[in-house]
Motif scaffolding. Structure first.
Motif, short mmCIF file in Angstrom:
data_model
loop_
_atom_site.label_atom_id
_atom_site.label_comp_id
_atom_site.label_asym_id
_atom_site.label_seq_id
_atom_site.Cartn_x
_atom_site.Cartn_y
_atom_site.Cartn_z
N PHE A 97 0.82 -1.21 0.00
CA PHE A 97 0.00 0.00 0.00
C PHE A 97 0.86 1.26 0.00
O PHE A 97 0.38 2.35 -0.31
CB PHE A 97 -0.93 0.02 1.22
N THR A 98 2.12 1.12 0.37
CA THR A 98 3.04 2.26 0.37
C THR A 98 4.47 1.76 0.20
O THR A 98 4.79 0.63 0.55
CB THR A 98 2.92 3.06 1.68
N THR A 99 5.29 2.64 -0.35
CA THR A 99 6.73 2.36 -0.43
C THR A 99 7.50 3.34 0.45
O THR A 99 8.72 3.27 0.54
CB THR A 99 7.22 2.46 -1.88
N GLN A 100 6.79 4.26 1.07
CA GLN A 100 7.41 5.28 1.92
C GLN A 100 7.57 4.76 3.35
O GLN A 100 6.89 5.22 4.28
CB GLN A 100 6.57 6.56 1.89
N ARG A 101 8.47 3.83 3.53
CA ARG A 101 8.63 3.19 4.84
C ARG A 101 9.06 4.18 5.92
O ARG A 101 8.53 4.15 7.03
CB ARG A 101 9.64 2.05 4.75
N THR A 102 10.01 5.01 5.61
CA THR A 102 10.53 5.95 6.62
C THR A 102 9.44 6.89 7.10
O THR A 102 9.27 7.11 8.31
CB THR A 102 11.70 6.76 6.04
N VAL A 103 8.68 7.45 6.17
CA VAL A 103 7.59 8.37 6.53
C VAL A 103 6.54 7.65 7.35
O VAL A 103 6.08 8.16 8.38
CB VAL A 103 6.95 8.97 5.26
N LEU A 104 6.16 6.44 6.91
CA LEU A 104 5.11 5.71 7.61
C LEU A 104 5.55 5.26 9.00
O LEU A 104 4.76 5.24 9.94
CB LEU A 104 4.68 4.49 6.78
N ARG A 105 6.83 4.92 9.15
CA ARG A 105 7.36 4.59 10.48
C ARG A 105 7.24 5.78 11.42
O ARG A 105 6.90 5.63 12.60
CB ARG A 105 8.82 4.13 10.39
N GLN A 106 7.54 6.98 10.91
CA GLN A 106 7.44 8.18 11.73
C GLN A 106 5.99 8.45 12.13
O GLN A 106 5.71 8.83 13.27
CB GLN A 106 8.01 9.39 10.98
N VAL A 107 5.06 8.22 11.20
CA VAL A 107 3.63 8.38 11.49
C VAL A 107 3.22 7.40 12.59
O VAL A 107 2.51 7.77 13.53
CB VAL A 107 2.77 8.16 10.23
N ALA A 108 3.69 6.15 12.47
CA ALA A 108 3.37 5.14 13.48
C ALA A 108 3.90 5.54 14.85
O ALA A 108 3.22 5.38 15.87
CB ALA A 108 3.93 3.78 13.06
N LYS A 109 5.14 6.08 14.89
CA LYS A 109 5.74 6.49 16.16
C LYS A 109 4.95 7.64 16.79
O LYS A 109 4.71 7.66 18.01
CB LYS A 109 7.19 6.91 15.95
N VAL A 110 4.53 8.60 15.96
CA VAL A 110 3.74 9.73 16.46
C VAL A 110 2.41 9.23 17.02
O VAL A 110 1.96 9.66 18.10
CB VAL A 110 3.50 10.77 15.34
N LEU A 111 1.77 8.30 16.31
CA LEU A 111 0.50 7.74 16.78
C LEU A 111 0.68 6.98 18.09
O LEU A 111 -0.19 7.04 18.97
CB LEU A 111 -0.09 6.82 15.71
N VAL A 112 1.78 6.27 18.23
CA VAL A 112 2.05 5.53 19.47
C VAL A 112 2.11 6.50 20.65
O VAL A 112 1.45 6.30 21.68
CB VAL A 112 3.36 4.72 19.36
N VAL A 113 2.89 7.55 20.50
CA VAL A 113 3.03 8.53 21.59
C VAL A 113 1.69 9.20 21.87
O VAL A 113 1.26 9.32 23.04
CB VAL A 113 4.09 9.59 21.24
#
Length: 234
Positions: free
Chosen positions: A188-204
């Motif tokens: 669904f995405t190839t932007q792993r770095t961006v999506l990882r950052q989104v996941a980290k923000v959501l976790v916090v």
């Protein structure tokens, strides 16, 4: 030997299990997002939370406007079944022996690959949730009454906060990075770095939101006289 390798890796049953794991994982992740925001309505006050509860429990179909706790019970049973299905297909990827865990940790320390580290924490939090989530859902199945006072009583006076303080970070980390891994796995995405950052923000964000809600229930519970009576709006 080649045949056995193909059976292990490319067997249709394994592909179906992967799809089931992803589908149930997305369902659970989306439910968690909705659930934590619903619970956070307590931050808007008792009346706001009470209104949300009655709405979600079908209060508009009741002559008195009071919702039906059976709705909470049904949803809890359904989510428990989804959790069981998700765990059943996920367990096939768990290291079965302590030696395998040690080898996994040793390899991860050598490789230091971000997605591999995420996968490891998925294993750790998934193992914890195997015990924590059913405990929470069984409570909601056996005692589905929800409200500002009744929920505060459960959290403080029945010591459910001990469960929630462990459940909250484990389930948020597992769910958000699980959604990340599904998005990457199925292209669904190839932007792993961006999506990882989104996941980290959501976790916090979700952990903070959950802790604020938990603190609000504890605060309400400390002001309640025992035995606790259900909240009645003015």
């Amino acid at each position: 030997m080649l045949a056995s390798y193909k059976n292990a890796i490319g067997h249709p049953a394994s592909a179906r299990a992967d799809k089931l794991q992803s589908i149930t994982g997305v369902l659970l992740g989306c439910f968690l997002l909705a659930h934590l925001h619903f619970e956070s309505s307590i931050l808007l006050g008792k009346e706001a939370f009470y209104t949300f509860v009655q709405l979600l429990e079908g209060g508009m179909f009741s002559a008195s406007g009071h919702g039906f706790p059976i709705v909470t019970k049904i949803i809890s049973v359904f989510m428990l079944l989804v959790v069981i299905a998700h765990a059943a297909v996920a367990l096939r990827r768990f290291p079965a022996q302590i030696g395998q865990w040690r080898a996994l940790r040793r390899n991860l320390s050598l490789i230091n690959h971000k997605d591999s580290n995420i996968w490891f924490w998925q294993l750790v939090t998934g193992f914890a949730l195997f015990f924590l989530v059913p405990a929470h859902l069984f409570t909601m199945i056996t005692n589905p009454e929800i409200g500002p006072h009744l929920s505060a009583e459960r959290v403080l006076h029945q010591n459910a906060w001990l469960l929630y303080i462990l459940l909250l970070p484990a389930v948020v980390i597992h769910a958000m990075f699980g959604l990340y891994r599904v998005a990457v796995k199925w292209g669904f995405t190839t932007q792993r770095t961006v999506l990882r950052q989104v996941a980290k923000v959501l976790v916090v964000y979700l952990i903070v939101l959950g802790l604020l809600s938990l603190g609000s229930y504890i605060s309400i519970g400390m002001d309640l006289a025992l035995p606790v009576e259900a909240f009645k709006p003015h």
